[in-house]
Enzyme design. Structure first.
Site, PDB file in Angstrom:
ATOM      1  CB  SER A 156      13.332  20.344 -29.926  1.00 49.63           C
ATOM      2  OG  SER A 156      13.878  20.386 -28.618  1.00 49.63           O
ATOM      3  CD  GLU A 169       5.488  23.827 -29.229  1.00 54.84           C
ATOM      4  OE1 GLU A 169       5.726  22.902 -28.444  1.00 54.84           O
ATOM      5  OE2 GLU A 169       6.144  24.030 -30.270  1.00 54.84           O
TER       6      GLU A 169
HETATM    7  O1  KIV Z   1      10.971  19.222 -27.548  1.00 54.14           O
HETATM    8  C1  KIV Z   1      11.011  20.355 -27.047  1.00 54.14           C
HETATM    9  O2  KIV Z   1      12.049  21.029 -27.040  1.00 54.14           O
HETATM   10  C2  KIV Z   1       9.792  20.869 -26.450  1.00 54.14           C
HETATM   11  C3  KIV Z   1       9.773  22.310 -26.044  1.00 54.14           C
HETATM   12  C4  KIV Z   1       9.905  23.195 -27.191  1.00 54.14           C
HETATM   13  C5  KIV Z   1       8.608  22.642 -25.215  1.00 54.14           C
HETATM   14  O3  KIV Z   1       8.853  20.165 -26.312  1.00 54.14           O
END
Ligand code: KIV
Length: 261
Positions: free
Chosen positions: A41, A176
């Site tokens: 993310s 998720e």
């Molecule tokens: O990349 C991320 O932050 C994630 C979480 C939201 C689980 O995979």
């Protein structure tokens, strides 16, 4: 990694948040969070990409090093970006790079389809957190961030995925955007903890993107997030105050002059 199962057995809920830099990691660690995820993310909330599909291994390595410098106690987990685990050999080589950057475990997206990759990583002695349900690395194929596990057939596939990653040796699994009832059933069916994000109240723990929790990415907030702060508003206020006071005076205020050493 047995401790995560034991937490589940004792009914202790697991807390997990993301970090990509030293100060956030240090604040999370000092606050007592259990797991700090250097998630891909990163691409969206820090690097300004449209989604996570452009994130590279070197970017995650770079940010993992910063997070590790700020963490003394929490478990640092780093994400394997898209296409860094297409084969079991790639998976283990790239997981080793994240461990080399200081992560204590890695995460990848996929269930039964990635059992070989998960086993290879675990055989190399690297702990792994799995991630099933909505897989952000597939967002383009999926056409959006859609709820998973709504029908009995979808729920059955997700349950098999969860059982596959448990059997392969994952110490926990992220669920998720999974329908709450399906997430409840999966959590009851496996011994490793489920860490939910947008998956209702019955998982064994909860993970969020920290920027969403603290209101630091105001341009998009997922519907399931209840922000606990509005950091973007505080930053805007400070920026505007600085601009106003600087433009409004001919000279900087006296306190902006550093004292002689
Ligand atoms: O990349 C991320 O932050 C994630 C979480 C939201 C689980 O995979």
């Amino acid at each position: 990694m047995q401790q995560w199962r034991e937490k589940k057995e004792r009914g202790e809920r697991i807390t997990a948040l993301t970090a990509y830099d030293y100060p956030t990691a240090r604040l999370l660690d000092e606050a007592g969070v259990d797991i700090i995820l250097v998630g891909d993310s990163l691409g969206m909330v820090v690097l300004g990409y449209e989604d996570t599909t452009q994130v590279t291994l070197q970017e995650v390595v770079h940010h993992t090093r910063a997070v590790v410098r700020g963490t003394q106690r929490a478990l640092v987990v780093a994400d394997l970006p898209i296409h860094t685990y297409d084969t079991p050999a790639d998976a283990v080589a790239n997981a080793r790079q994240l461990i080399g950057a200081g992560a204590k475990a890695v995460k990848l997206e996929g269930g039964a389809s990635h059992r070989a990759q998960i086993e290879e990583i675990l055989d190399a002695g690297i702990p792994l957190m799995a991630h099933i349900g909505m897989l952000p690395q597939q967002v383009r194929e999926e056409g959006g961030y859609k709820l998973k596990g709504r029908t009995p057939a979808e729920a059955e596939i997700l349950l098999r995925d969860a059982q596959a990653v448990e059997a392969a040796g994952a110490f926990a699994v992220v669920l998720e955007i999974v329908a709450a009832e399906t997430a409840r059933q999966i959590s009851a069916a496996i011994k490793i903890p489920t860490i939910g994000i947008g998956s209702g109240a019955h998982c064994d723990g909860e993970i969020l993107v920290t920027h969403d929790l603290v209101g630091l990415f105001p341009w998009f907030v997922p519907k399931f997030v209840k922000p606990e702060a509005d950091v973007a508003a505080e930053m805007r206020k400070a920026f505007e105050a600085f601009i106003k006071r600087t433009r409004g005076s001919a000279a900087p205020p006296p306190e902006s002059q550093a004292a002689p050493v």
